[in-house]
Design an enzyme around this catalytic site. Sequence first.
Site, PDB file in Angstrom:
ATOM      1  N   LYS A 183      36.446  43.127  34.642  1.00  0.00           N
ATOM      2  CA  LYS A 183      36.462  41.896  33.845  1.00  0.00           C
ATOM      3  C   LYS A 183      35.069  41.586  33.304  1.00  0.00           C
ATOM      4  O   LYS A 183      34.906  41.161  32.171  1.00  0.00           O
ATOM      5  CB  LYS A 183      36.975  40.719  34.682  1.00  0.00           C
ATOM      6  CG  LYS A 183      38.470  40.800  34.931  1.00  0.00           C
ATOM      7  CD  LYS A 183      38.975  39.594  35.696  1.00  0.00           C
ATOM      8  CE  LYS A 183      40.458  39.747  35.996  1.00  0.00           C
ATOM      9  NZ  LYS A 183      40.948  38.757  36.951  1.00  0.00           N
ATOM     10  N   ASP A 209      42.922  33.309  35.036  1.00  0.00           N
ATOM     11  CA  ASP A 209      44.042  33.447  35.962  1.00  0.00           C
ATOM     12  C   ASP A 209      45.207  33.971  35.137  1.00  0.00           C
ATOM     13  O   ASP A 209      45.366  33.594  33.974  1.00  0.00           O
ATOM     14  CB  ASP A 209      44.394  32.105  36.604  1.00  0.00           C
ATOM     15  CG  ASP A 209      45.239  32.307  37.861  1.00  0.00           C
ATOM     16  OD1 ASP A 209      44.935  33.228  38.646  1.00  0.00           O
ATOM     17  OD2 ASP A 209      46.211  31.567  38.051  1.00  0.00           O
ATOM     18  N   GLY A 224      49.320  46.458  38.641  1.00  0.00           N
ATOM     19  CA  GLY A 224      50.311  45.392  38.832  1.00  0.00           C
ATOM     20  C   GLY A 224      51.703  45.765  38.326  1.00  0.00           C
ATOM     21  O   GLY A 224      52.262  46.806  38.688  1.00  0.00           O
TER      22      GLY A 224
END
Length: 199
Positions: A12, A69, A155
């Site tokens: 990130k 988030d 994920g």
Amino acid sequence: MEIVLATRNKKKVEEIRRITTDLPVTVLSLDDFPACPVTVEDRDTFEGNAVKKAFEAALYTGKPALADDSGLEVDALGGAPGVYSARYATDAESGNDPKNYIKLLKDLINIPPQERGARFVCCLALAYPDGRTKTFFGYAKGHIGRESRGKKGFGYDPVFYPEGFDRTFAEMTADEKDALSHRGKALEKLAEFLHSFSR
Ligand code: IMP
């Protein structure tokens, strides 16, 4: 201007540094503030968690801070797993654990193709030490397949087909996914906002 990225995720940090290279902005990470406490992500919205993480980092460092988030909302599950995406399977050890998408496939086993719609959501929050905050949302619409496909990404990528494609995110290159993803879209909005200061 210095901005602290409220994450210890190196991917990130690199991503944000890439989009801010031509701006008068220096991106610091929590590695520059090793004693900064870890925020408890206990809010029930993406915005709530992102703002909480960014604001706590801004207060601790005394500098503007940025946090994100994200998660997956599935129509047939009324928007679940949402903010609980990383731990949808209660025994999942991380948001990368295949147990999460295996549980999702099981929960959707009786759901027909036309009702398998879903979207990824990303909220980026920029917070200032004086309490001001600004949020940027990005969405990626698509549907959930019947089995996992592809090995890239992380994920829920192996079960998510972005709208208009017959390949999952896990079958795409990083550049292809970035151009379609919720995170990519939220980052575009942030870049536009930061650019508006340098014009
Ligand atoms: P976080 O915002 O990085 O904490 O992500 C929350 C969880 O949502 C992750 O652990 C993943 O399970 C899921 N998630 C978020 N973004 C993606 C994505 O781009 N692909 C697949 N899963 C994702």
